[in-house]
Design a protein around this motif. Structure first.
Motif, PDB file in Angstrom:
ATOM      1  N   UNK A  47      36.056  36.798  35.232  1.00 50.78           N
ATOM      2  CA  UNK A  47      36.938  37.823  34.698  1.00 50.78           C
ATOM      3  C   UNK A  47      37.725  38.429  35.846  1.00 50.78           C
ATOM      4  N   UNK A  48      39.033  38.328  35.757  1.00 47.35           N
ATOM      5  CA  UNK A  48      39.920  38.819  36.807  1.00 47.35           C
ATOM      6  C   UNK A  48      40.856  39.833  36.167  1.00 47.35           C
ATOM      7  N   UNK A  49      41.051  40.966  36.855  1.00 49.32           N
ATOM      8  CA  UNK A  49      41.820  42.068  36.296  1.00 49.32           C
ATOM      9  C   UNK A  49      42.969  42.436  37.223  1.00 49.32           C
ATOM     10  N   UNK A  50      44.175  42.494  36.662  1.00 50.49           N
ATOM     11  CA  UNK A  50      45.314  43.065  37.375  1.00 50.49           C
ATOM     12  C   UNK A  50      45.247  44.577  37.245  1.00 50.49           C
ATOM     13  N   UNK A  51      45.642  45.272  38.276  1.00 51.67           N
ATOM     14  CA  UNK A  51      45.640  46.727  38.284  1.00 51.67           C
ATOM     15  C   UNK A  51      46.903  47.237  37.593  1.00 51.67           C
ATOM     16  N   UNK A  52      46.982  46.985  36.281  1.00 53.96           N
ATOM     17  CA  UNK A  52      48.138  47.415  35.498  1.00 53.96           C
ATOM     18  C   UNK A  52      47.973  48.876  35.099  1.00 53.96           C
ATOM     19  N   UNK A  53      46.826  49.198  34.535  1.00 57.63           N
ATOM     20  CA  UNK A  53      46.526  50.584  34.154  1.00 57.63           C
ATOM     21  C   UNK A  53      45.163  50.992  34.715  1.00 57.63           C
ATOM     22  N   UNK A  54      44.765  50.386  35.805  1.00 54.65           N
ATOM     23  CA  UNK A  54      43.492  50.694  36.446  1.00 54.65           C
ATOM     24  C   UNK A  54      42.429  49.685  36.079  1.00 54.65           C
ATOM     25  N   UNK A  55      41.558  49.405  37.009  1.00 55.87           N
ATOM     26  CA  UNK A  55      40.518  48.405  36.799  1.00 55.87           C
ATOM     27  C   UNK A  55      39.576  48.795  35.672  1.00 55.87           C
ATOM     28  N   UNK A  56      39.293  50.081  35.538  1.00 58.82           N
ATOM     29  CA  UNK A  56      38.337  50.527  34.530  1.00 58.82           C
ATOM     30  C   UNK A  56      38.836  50.331  33.102  1.00 58.82           C
ATOM     31  N   UNK A  57      40.087  50.000  32.928  1.00 56.51           N
ATOM     32  CA  UNK A  57      40.667  49.789  31.598  1.00 56.51           C
ATOM     33  C   UNK A  57      40.789  48.308  31.250  1.00 56.51           C
ATOM     34  N   UNK A  58      39.917  47.477  31.813  1.00 56.52           N
ATOM     35  CA  UNK A  58      40.009  46.034  31.614  1.00 56.52           C
ATOM     36  C   UNK A  58      39.827  45.616  30.162  1.00 56.52           C
ATOM     37  N   UNK A  59      39.210  46.466  29.320  1.00 56.20           N
ATOM     38  CA  UNK A  59      39.092  46.138  27.902  1.00 56.20           C
ATOM     39  C   UNK A  59      40.452  46.235  27.211  1.00 56.20           C
ATOM     40  N   UNK A  60      41.370  47.029  27.789  1.00 49.24           N
ATOM     41  CA  UNK A  60      42.651  47.319  27.151  1.00 49.24           C
ATOM     42  C   UNK A  60      43.766  46.389  27.623  1.00 49.24           C
ATOM     43  N   UNK A  61      43.893  46.204  28.955  1.00 46.04           N
ATOM     44  CA  UNK A  61      45.030  45.442  29.465  1.00 46.04           C
ATOM     45  C   UNK A  61      44.753  44.944  30.881  1.00 46.04           C
ATOM     46  N   UNK A  62      45.312  43.783  31.199  1.00 45.95           N
ATOM     47  CA  UNK A  62      45.271  43.283  32.562  1.00 45.95           C
ATOM     48  C   UNK A  62      44.221  42.235  32.853  1.00 45.95           C
ATOM     49  N   UNK A  63      43.442  41.821  31.858  1.00 47.89           N
ATOM     50  CA  UNK A  63      42.289  40.960  32.098  1.00 47.89           C
ATOM     51  C   UNK A  63      42.523  39.513  31.676  1.00 47.89           C
ATOM     52  N   UNK A  64      41.966  38.609  32.481  1.00 48.81           N
ATOM     53  CA  UNK A  64      41.983  37.179  32.186  1.00 48.81           C
ATOM     54  C   UNK A  64      40.564  36.660  32.385  1.00 48.81           C
ATOM     55  N   UNK A  65      40.085  35.887  31.424  1.00 49.64           N
ATOM     56  CA  UNK A  65      38.828  35.161  31.605  1.00 49.64           C
ATOM     57  C   UNK A  65      39.203  33.690  31.687  1.00 49.64           C
ATOM     58  N   UNK A  66      38.834  33.070  32.798  1.00 50.28           N
ATOM     59  CA  UNK A  66      39.262  31.699  33.064  1.00 50.28           C
ATOM     60  C   UNK A  66      38.195  30.970  33.875  1.00 50.28           C
ATOM     61  N   UNK A  67      38.431  29.683  34.126  1.00 50.31           N
ATOM     62  CA  UNK A  67      37.469  28.903  34.911  1.00 50.31           C
ATOM     63  C   UNK A  67      37.881  28.757  36.368  1.00 50.31           C
ATOM     64  N   UNK A  68      39.150  28.988  36.679  1.00 48.25           N
ATOM     65  CA  UNK A  68      39.598  28.911  38.072  1.00 48.25           C
ATOM     66  C   UNK A  68      40.914  29.670  38.240  1.00 48.25           C
ATOM     67  N   UNK A  69      41.234  29.926  39.506  1.00 48.00           N
ATOM     68  CA  UNK A  69      42.443  30.663  39.835  1.00 48.00           C
ATOM     69  C   UNK A  69      43.133  29.980  41.017  1.00 48.00           C
ATOM     70  N   UNK A  70      44.441  29.963  40.972  1.00 45.70           N
ATOM     71  CA  UNK A  70      45.267  29.385  42.035  1.00 45.70           C
ATOM     72  C   UNK A  70      46.180  30.487  42.555  1.00 45.70           C
ATOM     73  N   UNK A  71      46.282  30.587  43.867  1.00 46.05           N
ATOM     74  CA  UNK A  71      47.232  31.517  44.480  1.00 46.05           C
ATOM     75  C   UNK A  71      48.087  30.736  45.462  1.00 46.05           C
TER      76      UNK A  71
END
Length: 143
Positions: free
Chosen positions: A106-130
């Protein structure tokens, strides 16, 4: 460019990403979104160039809209990795089916704060590329 697919690798990748993105004035936007990949771009000025490409692969859940765009968090980290308990709470609450044998993050963008991951900004995935458009930045991801 680095693909992260273990907890430790993703944690390291997010730390390095946050170091480069801290106070960089990036804006983020979803370029494409489907069950295979959520592709987010970051740029200081989209009219001229893209600074970084971020792909979340094998997306099992996201609450980021397909056309979402948001500014960076300036004096805070841009990405967070959910702890195991936080991830499990979200999986249970949203009744997300995880294929047997798959490791997910579970990876969260700081769109509206990390603690609001239930609301917005969250991705559940198997891998990430940067992939930064600066070669020196990508060299730091060597695993």
């Amino acid at each position: 460019m680095a693909v992260f697919c273990t907890y430790d690798d993703i944690k390291k990748g997010i730390q390095i990403f946050n170091k480069h993105a801290y106070n960089a004035g990036l804006d983020f936007k979803v370029y494409t979104s489907d069950q295979h990949c959520l592709y987010v771009q970051g740029s200081f000025d989209f009219g001229y160039y893209v600074n970084v490409d971020i792909e979340f692969r094998e997306v099992l859940y996201t609450n980021i809209a397909p056309d979402a765009a948001w500014p960076d968090a300036w004096h805070a980290d841009q990405l967070f990795l959910l702890e195991e308990e936080e991830l499990q709470d979200l999986i249970d609450f949203r009744e997300i089916e995880i294929p047997e044998g798959k490791t997910v993050f579970g990876i969260v963008f700081n769109i509206i704060g990390k603690d609001n991951y239930f609301i917005n900004g969250t991705v559940i995935c198997t891998s990430m590329y940067i992939g930064w458009r600066y070669p020196d930045y990508n060299a730091q991801y060597a695993l």
